[in-house]
Design an enzyme around this catalytic site. Sequence first.
Site, PDB file in Angstrom:
ATOM      1  N   LYS A   1       4.738   0.165   8.199  1.00 28.14           N
ATOM      2  CA  LYS A   1       4.461   1.458   7.551  1.00 28.14           C
ATOM      3  C   LYS A   1       5.680   2.341   7.716  1.00 28.14           C
ATOM      4  O   LYS A   1       6.169   2.539   8.827  1.00 28.14           O
ATOM      5  CB  LYS A   1       3.230   2.106   8.177  1.00 28.14           C
ATOM      6  CG  LYS A   1       2.947   3.485   7.597  1.00 28.14           C
ATOM      7  CD  LYS A   1       1.600   4.010   8.011  1.00 28.14           C
ATOM      8  CE  LYS A   1       0.494   3.392   7.187  1.00 28.14           C
ATOM      9  NZ  LYS A   1      -0.753   4.169   7.220  1.00 28.14           N
TER      10      LYS A   1
ATOM     11  N   ASP B   1      -8.738  10.051  11.604  1.00 28.08           N
ATOM     12  CA  ASP B   1      -8.694   9.773  10.162  1.00 28.08           C
ATOM     13  C   ASP B   1      -9.504   8.523   9.831  1.00 28.08           C
ATOM     14  O   ASP B   1      -8.999   7.596   9.209  1.00 28.08           O
ATOM     15  CB  ASP B   1      -7.251   9.630   9.687  1.00 28.08           C
ATOM     16  CG  ASP B   1      -7.133   9.869   8.188  1.00 28.08           C
ATOM     17  OD1 ASP B   1      -8.096  10.401   7.593  1.00 28.08           O
ATOM     18  OD2 ASP B   1      -6.087   9.513   7.615  1.00 28.08           O
TER      19      ASP B   1
ATOM     20  N   GLY C   1       0.825  -1.200   0.000  1.00 29.12           N
ATOM     21  CA  GLY C   1       0.000   0.000   0.000  1.00 29.12           C
ATOM     22  C   GLY C   1       0.856   1.246   0.000  1.00 29.12           C
ATOM     23  O   GLY C   1       2.014   1.214   0.403  1.00 29.12           O
TER      24      GLY C   1
ATOM     25  N   VAL D   1       3.432   1.033   2.784  1.00 32.59           N
ATOM     26  CA  VAL D   1       3.208  -0.092   3.685  1.00 32.59           C
ATOM     27  C   VAL D   1       3.774  -1.355   3.036  1.00 32.59           C
ATOM     28  O   VAL D   1       3.522  -1.633   1.865  1.00 32.59           O
ATOM     29  CB  VAL D   1       1.710  -0.290   3.980  1.00 32.59           C
ATOM     30  CG1 VAL D   1       1.528  -1.373   5.026  1.00 32.59           C
ATOM     31  CG2 VAL D   1       1.097   1.012   4.443  1.00 32.59           C
TER      32      VAL D   1
ATOM     33  N   GLY E   1       0.326   5.404   0.859  1.00 29.03           N
ATOM     34  CA  GLY E   1      -0.611   6.431   1.319  1.00 29.03           C
ATOM     35  C   GLY E   1       0.021   7.793   1.251  1.00 29.03           C
ATOM     36  O   GLY E   1       1.139   7.947   0.753  1.00 29.03           O
ATOM     37  N   GLY E   2      -0.735   8.758   1.756  1.00 28.18           N
ATOM     38  CA  GLY E   2      -0.262  10.134   1.705  1.00 28.18           C
ATOM     39  C   GLY E   2       1.000  10.343   2.510  1.00 28.18           C
ATOM     40  O   GLY E   2       1.799  11.209   2.214  1.00 28.18           O
ATOM     41  N   PHE E   3       1.166   9.527   3.510  1.00 25.74           N
ATOM     42  CA  PHE E   3       2.330   9.779   4.370  1.00 25.74           C
ATOM     43  C   PHE E   3       3.266   8.583   4.501  1.00 25.74           C
ATOM     44  O   PHE E   3       4.030   8.489   5.428  1.00 25.74           O
ATOM     45  CB  PHE E   3       1.875  10.253   5.753  1.00 25.74           C
ATOM     46  CG  PHE E   3       0.682   9.517   6.267  1.00 25.74           C
ATOM     47  CD1 PHE E   3       0.827   8.243   6.793  1.00 25.74           C
ATOM     48  CD2 PHE E   3      -0.594  10.081   6.179  1.00 25.74           C
ATOM     49  CE1 PHE E   3      -0.274   7.583   7.248  1.00 25.74           C
ATOM     50  CE2 PHE E   3      -1.697   9.397   6.642  1.00 25.74           C
ATOM     51  CZ  PHE E   3      -1.555   8.142   7.174  1.00 25.74           C
ATOM     52  N   GLY E   4       3.181   7.680   3.573  1.00 26.59           N
ATOM     53  CA  GLY E   4       4.173   6.599   3.643  1.00 26.59           C
ATOM     54  C   GLY E   4       3.762   5.374   2.849  1.00 26.59           C
ATOM     55  O   GLY E   4       2.709   5.342   2.220  1.00 26.59           O
TER      56      GLY E   4
END
Length: 610
Positions: free
Chosen positions: A374, A470, A353, A360, A355-358
């Site tokens: 993550k 979130d 995965g 996975v 995401g916006g901040f890292g």
Amino acid sequence: MDCTLHLVLIFSCIYLTCLSSQQETRFVYNGFDQADLFTDGLAKILPGGILQLTNTTERQVGHAFFKQSFDFAPSEFFTHFVCALVPPKLGADGGHGIAFVVSPSMNLSHASPTQYLGVFSIPTNGTSSPHLLAIELDTVSTVEFDVLEKPHVGISVNSPLSVESALPSYFSSALGSNVSINLLSGEPIQVWVDYDGTLLNVSLAPINIEKPNRPLMSRSINLSEIFEDKIFVGFSASTGQLTSNQYILGWSFSRSKELFQALDLSKLPQAPLPHDEPEKAPLPKDKLSPLLIGLVVVLVILVLIVLGGLYLYRRNKYAEVRESWEREYGPHRFSYKSLYKATNGFGRDGLIGRGGFGEVYKGTLPLSRHIAVKRLSHDAEQGMKQFVAEVVTMGSLQHRNLVPLLGYCRRKGELLLVSEYMPCGSLDQYLFHNRNPSLSWLQRISILNDIASAISYLHTGASPAVLHRDIKASNVMLDSEGNGRLGDFGMAGFHDPRANLSSTAAVGTIGYMAPELITMGTSTRTDVYAFGAFILEVTCGRRPVEPELPVEKQYLVKWVCECWRSDSLLETRDPRLGGEFLTEEHTLARFLTIFSRYRSFYASVNASII
Ligand SMILES: *[C@@H]1O[C@H](CO)[C@@H](O)[C@H](O)[C@H]1NC(C)=O
Ligand SMILES: *[C@@H]1O[C@H](CO)[C@@H](O)[C@H](O)[C@H]1NC(C)=O
Ligand SMILES: *[C@@H]1O[C@H](CO)[C@@H](O)[C@H](O)[C@H]1NC(C)=O
Ligand SMILES: *[C@@H]1O[C@H](CO)[C@@H](O)[C@H](O)[C@H]1NC(C)=O
Ligand SMILES: *[C@@H]1O[C@H](CO)[C@@H](O)[C@H](O)[C@H]1NC(C)=O
Ligand SMILES: *[C@@H]1O[C@H](CO)[C@@H](O)[C@H](O)[C@H]1NC(C)=O
């Protein structure tokens, strides 16, 4: 006058003849400087007066004879000589030996080297056996001739087969016993050969020992049967595959015991000993050593550099940031190395995965424990202490609808959060990406129920209360049984009722953020608002904001509210559900059950959606 002259001449002649015949009956050579010898083969007189019979050339012979012959009768003689057999290396084997020879001729050119000692020849049919006497110092024994298997002394008559042989030794009257002699020691050895017409005695002794009382060998031989009139005396030596430098250092010979003159041992020359081989070795060593040392030093330095590089590389590769305040979180701290190994070096294959901040990654710890890692990049060290404290505290939160957080790891500019791996992935994949199987109405209700109880636990069960901040479909994971689990605490913060609300930074995702967030700041209410948006997401099967849709449908919350007011709420449901859904009353009843889990916030939910 003539008569007198004649008489004088005649007497002179007789005198001279007598003198010469007397000279012929004996000789003494203390060294062979002045000697007039017949030599052949390798034999020669070296400067210094050493008679060298052979050097170390293989398969050679050497002979040396006193040039004048003797009348055999009267058949007795006495001789004493000193020899030295020096092998190429001291202590090594040498060959093949020397012999004192009594022969009717000085021509031994037919004789063979090796075990024949240059005296006898390899027997061939038709040649009659020679008339020879040889006293041999044989340093290599041959099966065919020798009874003794070691260097030995032998008497040979007419044939290389010894008639008598003995191991070299001498009888020491002082010790009262036999003392053995090493023929190949390189030291001078005295040999006596005495023949009185019937007995042939052979004695040996080292240079510093008097002639022994008892001979080594005493053999009865009738030499008159072998020799007729003239005899020559001399030496023979041979080499084979084994070689020695074979020397005669002094020699005394007499036809009678009375005239026999002893050798003056102090005047004998010294046999040269083999050069010590080690002299050769230091030369290349001296030449090589600076080069070798240089090479070794360069090699060692290279190895050190490589090792140092490897060490630095590894240290850098697995480098972590660790501060003293982290000590209390020890059990929650993962080493970067273990995570690196678990995820196969954070390879593309393990990426599950982004995401916006890292990113996975999926990983496997020892004992087949599956984890999700993550990777968050962060630059500021500021607030890190608080963040880690939160992460660790959240690791201690236990609820069946939360994704368990296992721990963390810190590196320079990077934070890694380790949680349990959820094999079925996140909910958004089923809702928006058509991942099969598509979720049924009852499944959706069940998942909403799960997340509701998770949020309820965070807000009321945990102390202090935890804000998720979130909540959205992509942060909801499905476990292997299809239960919903709220994950991703990366953005969560603690809600302290006493803290200034507005001081808490506004975070979250557009579309899930309550309108009052901008003015009021974060609170448990904003989580509830987001949960409401999440409910619509699940039932309608679309994201809260979809810019591609017509304007009236772009904002999910707004659209649903408008449809509700215009009594066309069913239009908003996920078309993939088809006809399968509960009636409006049932749906509302379900929702009410869900909302009752956090009754205190019901008003907020009611206000924003229903
Ligand atoms: C031995 O002597 C012979 C003749 O004098 C000579 O040709 C030969 O090189 C010598 N061999 C050694 C090993 O000195
Ligand atoms: C030595 O004897 C051989 C035969 O055995 C003979 O051919 C040779 O000519 C002889 N040499 C001398 C110098 O007499
Ligand atoms: C030498 O003689 C023996 C018999 O005495 C015989 O058997 C052998 O074949 C002969 N060898 C040669 C080379 O003539
Ligand atoms: C010494 O050697 C001789 C001849 O080899 C032998 O006859 C004698 O018995 C030996 N003597 C002793 C004391 O061993
Ligand atoms: C030889 O040795 C024996 C003793 O073993 C001695 O009686 C004899 O006289 C010796 N002969 C000579 C010629 O030295
Ligand atoms: C030695 O041999 C010769 C010739 O064969 C003979 O005349 C003499 O008697 C022998 N001497 C002894 C002591 O046997």
